[in-house]
Design an enzyme around this catalytic site. Structure first.
Site, short mmCIF file in Angstrom:
data_model
loop_
_atom_site.label_atom_id
_atom_site.label_comp_id
_atom_site.label_asym_id
_atom_site.label_seq_id
_atom_site.Cartn_x
_atom_site.Cartn_y
_atom_site.Cartn_z
N SER A 146 0.83 -1.22 0.00
CA SER A 146 0.00 0.00 0.00
C SER A 146 0.86 1.26 0.00
CB SER A 146 -0.93 -0.01 1.22
OG SER A 146 -1.82 -1.10 1.15
N TYR A 189 -13.43 -2.43 -3.04
CA TYR A 189 -14.59 -1.66 -3.52
C TYR A 189 -15.87 -2.30 -3.01
CZ TYR A 189 -17.75 1.23 -6.24
OH TYR A 189 -18.74 2.10 -6.61
N TYR A 240 -2.84 -10.68 2.14
CA TYR A 240 -2.74 -9.32 2.67
C TYR A 240 -4.12 -8.92 3.16
CZ TYR A 240 -1.44 -4.29 2.64
OH TYR A 240 -1.19 -2.98 2.97
N LYS A 286 0.16 -10.85 5.81
CA LYS A 286 0.34 -9.53 6.42
C LYS A 286 -1.02 -9.10 6.94
CE LYS A 286 1.60 -4.70 5.86
NZ LYS A 286 1.87 -3.58 4.94
#
Length: 298
Positions: free
Chosen positions: A45, A108, A134, A163
């Protein structure tokens, strides 16, 4: 116990015109390797993967592999909204020499557990290398539940880690409890810098935290203290990082703030980010300088 590490979700350097800055990215990687980081995660990110073209992503994979491979761990984010592009980028990264790819599920729309299983059921068998899940509920709008992570690990042998970017350690702790009995080597990493010690003491493997972009020597020393059971070093590192977490509050999103702080440390990069992220204002720059002075980085 599997490896314990503090890895960097590295920023991506861009030229002022928005194009990829090859030399700038190399400068950042050299700064991190010199600082002793346990690994570099490209296009997480913090690396602005969500607004980069496939062409630039592949170019950055090549630059990262050339500079990093063999010098520290190299993981590459391969997340795309289209699962076929995720597979394409994931295999490109593995072929370039990445140890593993990190994949956030589609965002989304919030997905059901069945939809999450379907997505990774398409992606995992098609990628010829290891995958870290993730989990970032604040960005995807839904959670990868511990029982779903366990199901995915059972279903796909190349899903080898996670993660977990969840502020409260309770979630990560439940993942550890769910996975450890059956998958003792499954790598479970926290996504918030200040959770390193708690993560490891709960049976996890460490952290992928953005503050290491700015001060890799601090996070590296802290991880070393954790690995060596150095209680004094662990406490010192925790208190330092607790203070450094203030960096994230200076601006939203924090990525332009991090880049400006890195410039102030002498790293040769532009603070340009992808549209619509704005550079730090004069007021924010003053706050960055005050912060860096306070924590001994200026």
């Amino acid at each position: 116990m599997s490896k314990i590490s503090f890895m960097t979700p590295v920023v991506t350097a861009f030229n002022p015109d928005g194009s990829l800055d090859v030399q700038g990215n190399k400068n950042v990687y050299e700064h991190l390797i010199k600082g002793g980081v346990d690994g570099i995660v490209v296009m997480g990110s913090t690396g602005e993967f969500f607004s980069m073209s496939m062409q630039d992503k592949k170019k950055l994979v090549d630059v990262a592999a050339e500079t990093i491979k063999g010098r520290t761990r190299l993981l590459i984010g391969a997340s795309c909204m289209d699962w076929r592009e995720t597979v394409e980028l994931g295999n490109y990264a593995i072929d370039a020499g990445a140890e593993a790819v990190m994949i956030v599920p589609p965002y989304y729309f919030a997905l059901s557990d069945a939809s999450v299983m379907e997505y990774y059921g398409k992606v995992a068998p098609a990628i010829h290398g290891d995958i870290l899940l993730y989990n970032f509920p604040d960005r995807t709008g839904y959670d990868l539940k511990p029982e779903i992570i366990l199901e995915l690990a059972r279903a796909h042998k190349n899903i080898v880690g996670l993660k977990d970017t969840v502020e409260k350690m309770g979630h990560t702790r439940e993942v550890i409890k769910a996975l450890r009995p059956e998958f003792p080597e499954f790598e479970i990493l926290s996504g918030y810098d200040d959770n390193l010690v708690h993560n490891v003491m709960s049976g996890g493997n460490g952290c992928i935290g953005g503050l290491s972009n700015l001060a890799p020597e601090i996070t590296s020393a802290w991880a070393k203290a954790v690995r060596e059971g150095d209680l004094e070093g662990m406490v010192k590192g925790q208190r330092t990082i607790d203070q450094m977490m203030d960096l994230y509050a200076i601006g939203t999103p924090f990525i332009p703030i991090s880049k400006r702080a890195m410039q102030l440390r002498g790293i040769e990069i532009s603070d340009t980010c992808t549209v619509p992220f704005l550079p730090a204002t004069a007021e924010q720059e003053a706050q960055i300088k005050a912060f860096m002075t306070r924590v001994g980085l200026l």
